[in-house]
Write an enzyme that holds these catalytic residues in place. Structure first.
Site, PDB file in Angstrom:
ATOM      1  N   PHE A 166       0.864  -1.187   0.000  1.00 45.18           N
ATOM      2  CA  PHE A 166       0.000   0.000   0.000  1.00 45.18           C
ATOM      3  C   PHE A 166       0.893   1.226   0.000  1.00 45.18           C
ATOM      4  O   PHE A 166       1.674   1.436   0.923  1.00 45.18           O
ATOM      5  CB  PHE A 166      -0.924   0.017   1.227  1.00 45.18           C
ATOM      6  CG  PHE A 166      -1.971   1.094   1.138  1.00 45.18           C
ATOM      7  CD1 PHE A 166      -3.226   0.828   0.612  1.00 45.18           C
ATOM      8  CD2 PHE A 166      -1.694   2.395   1.550  1.00 45.18           C
ATOM      9  CE1 PHE A 166      -4.189   1.825   0.499  1.00 45.18           C
ATOM     10  CE2 PHE A 166      -2.652   3.403   1.440  1.00 45.18           C
ATOM     11  CZ  PHE A 166      -3.904   3.116   0.920  1.00 45.18           C
ATOM     12  N   LYS A 193       2.273  10.699   7.655  1.00 47.88           N
ATOM     13  CA  LYS A 193       1.509  10.330   8.855  1.00 47.88           C
ATOM     14  C   LYS A 193       1.993  11.045  10.120  1.00 47.88           C
ATOM     15  O   LYS A 193       1.637  12.187  10.352  1.00 47.88           O
ATOM     16  CB  LYS A 193       1.525   8.814   9.036  1.00 47.88           C
ATOM     17  CG  LYS A 193       0.725   8.070   7.951  1.00 47.88           C
ATOM     18  CD  LYS A 193       0.399   6.664   8.368  1.00 47.88           C
ATOM     19  CE  LYS A 193      -0.179   5.821   7.269  1.00 47.88           C
ATOM     20  NZ  LYS A 193      -1.617   5.862   7.143  1.00 47.88           N
ATOM     21  N   ASP A 221       9.296   2.892   1.792  1.00 47.18           N
ATOM     22  CA  ASP A 221       8.141   3.691   2.183  1.00 47.18           C
ATOM     23  C   ASP A 221       7.937   3.488   3.684  1.00 47.18           C
ATOM     24  O   ASP A 221       7.420   2.465   4.128  1.00 47.18           O
ATOM     25  CB  ASP A 221       6.926   3.216   1.370  1.00 47.18           C
ATOM     26  CG  ASP A 221       5.662   3.993   1.704  1.00 47.18           C
ATOM     27  OD1 ASP A 221       5.647   4.680   2.741  1.00 47.18           O
ATOM     28  OD2 ASP A 221       4.683   3.882   0.939  1.00 47.18           O
TER      29      ASP A 221
HETATM   30  N1  PLP Z   1       2.376   4.528   2.144  1.00 46.82           N
HETATM   31  C1  PLP Z   1       2.044   3.762   3.182  1.00 46.82           C
HETATM   32  C2  PLP Z   1       2.983   2.685   3.627  1.00 46.82           C
HETATM   33  C3  PLP Z   1       0.828   3.953   3.846  1.00 46.82           C
HETATM   34  O1  PLP Z   1       0.507   3.164   4.873  1.00 46.82           O
HETATM   35  C4  PLP Z   1      -0.027   4.984   3.407  1.00 46.82           C
HETATM   36  C5  PLP Z   1      -1.320   5.202   4.071  1.00 46.82           C
HETATM   37  O2  PLP Z   1      -1.835   4.397   4.801  1.00 46.82           O
HETATM   38  C6  PLP Z   1       0.366   5.765   2.322  1.00 46.82           C
HETATM   39  C7  PLP Z   1       1.577   5.515   1.722  1.00 46.82           C
HETATM   40  C8  PLP Z   1      -0.516   6.859   1.818  1.00 46.82           C
HETATM   41  O3  PLP Z   1      -0.541   7.930   2.708  1.00 46.82           O
HETATM   42  P1  PLP Z   1      -1.692   9.030   2.614  1.00 46.82           P
HETATM   43  O4  PLP Z   1      -2.973   8.356   2.986  1.00 46.82           O
HETATM   44  O5  PLP Z   1      -1.258  10.097   3.568  1.00 46.82           O
HETATM   45  O6  PLP Z   1      -1.699   9.514   1.200  1.00 46.82           O
END
Ligand code: PLP
Length: 420
Positions: A144, A258, A229
């Site tokens: 994700f 986050k 990430d």
């Molecule tokens: N990358 C990871 C690992 C995430 O867990 C998330 C969101 O849960 C995102 C990217 C996307 O972040 P956002 O919802 O702030 O766009």
């Protein structure tokens, strides 16, 4: 204030102006109230009912909610200069970038600030493609990375992607934690491999200890970059400042978001080395954002990093996580197979159920007992426990005892259905 009316009107407005499906979902999940105030690990609804928040806005409250130092710093900045001119130098953006360079591992040095996780991922992809001059990107199945077109193209769950296919070109997905599959997929056309060090929304999946290190060396052999990430795993969540530190790997590009805004403001960032960043030097406007890196969010970020370090949040999170994992495993042992596995690191914990209906029932039972939990977005059979990292031991006790009670209720419900 007529509170009942406020709640009814808010739900009606969701149905009328936001999304009727979302309104139905919250109501079905027994969440038909309106959030009003928060502090630490708790949220109160408009009636004054108290909830312990173990979803934590999808893992945003690494320093707890409404941390007084962060709120104060933001208030002061709010009075002085909330947003940037975008033409003069901004001290807070510079300070936050310097702090990130100091706390991130290896020689990560330059930061670009956006407003969300998905933006951070988009920027990281652009940087990798620009630096390598290559197009191909490899991500993991079940990952994700966000829901804008680029990050969605890399992510895992079909239901989120299907209406938007084909997405970005030259995207390849390999099973997570499968080094042979990566070896087969990667080549000299690959710009980057992007991975979460621990898959969060995929169901809290921890790779084998050597996986990420092997990925890094395969990337190096092929001239591809490794993007980690850390949007969900970063900033103390897993019991280290960054999850990659558990695996002794330094990425070429790291994404954060986050918790970086201290649970007070939105901010995202991607960070890389001086060598890679040089492609942004000639035209520094090649990647930009009007509101990204605004003074308010940067001040929140600076104070957050200080609090994380000074209050030793990553270290304490590791200890709390060990305790929660152990106690959940004890509950699992008595769950007659209802819980298949408890896994996690720090306070990024997943509870694997046999099917998604049981997981949903459990979340509903917890909501009735005023503990907020939810399933992981790519894997609805897993309930995540992802509270503010400042959660107290007393609150942990309450959460675990309500979890055990909820499990008994779900079991009774299943017995009842089975007996009919
Ligand atoms: N990358 C990871 C690992 C995430 O867990 C998330 C969101 O849960 C995102 C990217 C996307 O972040 P956002 O919802 O702030 O766009």
């Amino acid at each position: 204030m007529d509170k009942k009316k406020l709640v009814e009107e808010t739900i009606e407005k969701y149905a009328k102006y936001i999304n009727p499906g979302l309104a139905r979902y919250y109501k079905f999940a027994q969440l038909d109230t309106v959030e009003w105030t928060s502090a630490g690990s708790k949220v109160w609804d408009v009636y004054g009912n108290e909830y312990i928040d173990c979803l934590g806005g999808f893992g945003v409250f690494n320093v707890g909610r409404n941390h007084p130092r962060i709120v104060q710093a933001v208030k002061e900045q709010l009075e002085r200069l909330p947003l940037s001119t975008r033409t003069l130098f901004n001290k807070h953006q510079a300070d936050l970038a310097e702090m990130l360079a100091k706390i991130t591992p290896g020689n990560l040095q330059y930061s670009f600030f956006g407003n969300s996780g998905t933006e951070a991922v988009e920027g990281a992809l652009k940087l990798a493609r620009f630096y390598t001059g290559r197009e191909k990107l490899i991500s993991a199945e079940n990952s994700f990375h966000g829901k804008t077109m680029g990050s969605l193209s890399l992510s895992g769950r079909e239901v989120y992607k299907k209406p938007f296919l084909p997405g970005l070109p030259e995207i390849y997905q390999v099973p997570f934690n499968d080094i042979d599959a990566l070896k087969k997929s990667i080549d000299k056309k690959t710009a980057a491999v992007i991975l979460e060090p621990i898959q969060g929304e995929g169901g809290i999946i921890i790779p084998s200890p050597s996986y990420l290190k092997q990925v890094k060396s395969i990337c190096e052999e092929q001239g591809a970059l490794l993007i980690l990430d850390e949007i969900q795993t970063g900033l103390g969540r897993t019991g280290k400042m960054f999850a990659c530190e558990h695996f002794n790997v330094v990425p070429d590009i790291m994404t954060l978001a986050k918790g970086l805004g201290g649970g007070v403001l939105p901010i995202g960032a991607f960070i890389s080395t001086a060598e890679i960043w040089k492609v942004f030097e000639e035209n520094p406007f090649i990647h930009s954002s009007t509101l990204g890196g605004n003074p308010l969010s940067c001040v929140a970020g600076i104070e957050t990093l200080k609090v994380l370090q000074e209050e030793k949040i990553p270290e304490l999170t590791w200890i709390k996580g060990q305790e929660v994992l152990q106690r959940l495993r004890e509950i699992q042992a008595g769950s007659e197979g209802m819980i298949q596995e408890v896994r996690g690191m720090g306070l990024l914990i997943g509870i694997q159920f046999g099917d998604s209906d049981i997981a949903s029932l459990l979340a509903m039972e917890m909501a009735q007992r005023h503990v907020l939990v939810a399933y992981t977005l790519n894997n609805p059979t897993v309930i995540r426990i992802e509270p503010p990292l400042t959660i107290s031991y007393e609150e942990i006790d309450i959460v675990l005892s309500r979890f055990a009670e909820s499990l008994v209720s779900v079991q009774a419900l299943l017995d009842e259905i089975g007996g009919e």
